[in-house]
Write a protein that holds these residues in place. Sequence first.
Motif, PDB file in Angstrom:
ATOM      1  N   GLY A 272       0.814  -1.201   0.000  1.00  0.00           N
ATOM      2  CA  GLY A 272       0.000   0.000   0.000  1.00  0.00           C
ATOM      3  C   GLY A 272       0.851   1.255   0.000  1.00  0.00           C
ATOM      4  N   GLY A 273       0.335   2.336  -0.596  1.00  0.00           N
ATOM      5  CA  GLY A 273       1.061   3.601  -0.622  1.00  0.00           C
ATOM      6  C   GLY A 273       0.909   4.377   0.674  1.00  0.00           C
ATOM      7  N   GLY A 274       1.637   5.500   0.771  1.00  0.00           N
ATOM      8  CA  GLY A 274       1.647   6.273   1.997  1.00  0.00           C
ATOM      9  C   GLY A 274       0.523   7.264   2.134  1.00  0.00           C
TER      10      GLY A 274
ATOM     11  N   SER B 153       3.266 -10.282  -9.817  1.00  0.00           N
ATOM     12  CA  SER B 153       2.941  -9.581  -8.572  1.00  0.00           C
ATOM     13  C   SER B 153       2.054  -8.371  -8.828  1.00  0.00           C
ATOM     14  N   GLY B 154       1.260  -7.985  -7.815  1.00  0.00           N
ATOM     15  CA  GLY B 154       0.536  -6.731  -7.875  1.00  0.00           C
ATOM     16  C   GLY B 154       1.491  -5.559  -7.719  1.00  0.00           C
ATOM     17  N   THR B 155       1.100  -4.402  -8.217  1.00  0.00           N
ATOM     18  CA  THR B 155       1.973  -3.228  -8.122  1.00  0.00           C
ATOM     19  C   THR B 155       1.643  -2.409  -6.875  1.00  0.00           C
ATOM     20  N   THR B 156       2.625  -1.605  -6.454  1.00  0.00           N
ATOM     21  CA  THR B 156       2.504  -0.791  -5.248  1.00  0.00           C
ATOM     22  C   THR B 156       1.643   0.445  -5.496  1.00  0.00           C
ATOM     23  N   GLY B 157       0.830   0.810  -4.505  1.00  0.00           N
ATOM     24  CA  GLY B 157       0.058   2.040  -4.599  1.00  0.00           C
ATOM     25  C   GLY B 157       0.937   3.280  -4.540  1.00  0.00           C
ATOM     26  N   ASP B 158       0.471   4.391  -5.130  1.00  0.00           N
ATOM     27  CA  ASP B 158       1.235   5.640  -5.135  1.00  0.00           C
ATOM     28  C   ASP B 158       1.417   6.195  -3.722  1.00  0.00           C
ATOM     29  N   ASN B 159       2.503   6.969  -3.557  1.00  0.00           N
ATOM     30  CA  ASN B 159       2.792   7.598  -2.271  1.00  0.00           C
ATOM     31  C   ASN B 159       2.416   9.074  -2.216  1.00  0.00           C
ATOM     32  N   GLY B 160       1.990   9.648  -3.344  1.00  0.00           N
ATOM     33  CA  GLY B 160       1.627  11.063  -3.322  1.00  0.00           C
ATOM     34  C   GLY B 160       2.830  11.939  -3.636  1.00  0.00           C
TER      35      GLY B 160
ATOM     36  N   GLY C 106      -4.235   3.614  -6.725  1.00  0.00           N
ATOM     37  CA  GLY C 106      -3.956   2.276  -6.243  1.00  0.00           C
ATOM     38  C   GLY C 106      -3.148   1.489  -7.252  1.00  0.00           C
ATOM     39  N   GLY C 107      -2.545   0.416  -6.790  1.00  0.00           N
ATOM     40  CA  GLY C 107      -1.770  -0.450  -7.668  1.00  0.00           C
ATOM     41  C   GLY C 107      -2.661  -1.375  -8.486  1.00  0.00           C
TER      42      GLY C 107
END
Length: 309
Positions: A161-163, A176-183, A189-190
């Motif tokens: 999850g992102g920040g 694999s699923g991708t990581t959510g954005d951090n802003g 979302g990923g």
Amino acid sequence: MRELKNKLTSSKNTKNTQTRKGKSFGYQILGFGAGGSVATLEVDYLVVAGGGGGGRDDGGGGGGGGVRTSFPGGTKGIIESGATITIGGQGSGSPPAGGGSNSGGTSTAGDITSTGGGGGGDPGENGDPGGAGGGGALNGTGGTGNAGSFSPSEGANGGNGGGNNSGGGGGGGGASGTTGDNGPGPTNGGNGGDGTVTNISTSPVQYGGGGGGGSNSSRTSGGGGGGGGQAGGRTNGIPTPGTDGRGGGGGGGPGGSPARDGEPGGTGRVILRDPTGALSAVSPGTNTLSTLPDGSKLATFNVTGTIEF
């Protein structure tokens, strides 16, 4: 009398079949007790577990159900007549009030087992491990895939999850699923990881795609190929469930209207392919038995049932 259980065995157990007496038309008789016998048959297999549910409120996407197959070119399994084939159910999505998503159900064909996909995390939580791992949410870590420790692997990891309230995508059978954005600012979302492709039923079909991670933006994150559900976006996205019969992971819920709940995963499937054409019946009637152009029999299980030959 020695007890004999219904099972589909992989090559590592075939040393136990040396006492079987071969039949010229492709299947064998295994003797036991006082004159009793049970028929066995070598088949190619596809065993897909149920997909995990998506997390709520920018939640992680559900992981795809584990995918294991011998086709093409792998070692066949051995099935007994009358064996029970179990289809893994869908993991439920996390409701808006919380409570968490659930992992998908395990699918089995005798000794061949595929693990249900991991549930996606709610905000601040990790994704669950599974056949493919669920996505994490709000700095949560994606769940690990291949929970059964199989070789080849049954599935990949979920994304982190992102920040800033963005969910990671659920893992798929093949990626694999991708990581959510951090802003900073609204975050996406990923995407869910793609599933595994097989042509055991003659045409290539993809199974076990991961669900997309929920977004704190207007974007709707995509589910992985192979039945992964789309995730919701903050203002205009409605998440979708994983596809039944494909073991797709459910999409993660968005951070705002129209809804914040995660969606359920899709149910699993088992396909058995008999090159000898000896398969004669499957039950119940929602499962199917067909004949391919080369004379092979194809048994497709959409619900738990039994097989005969």
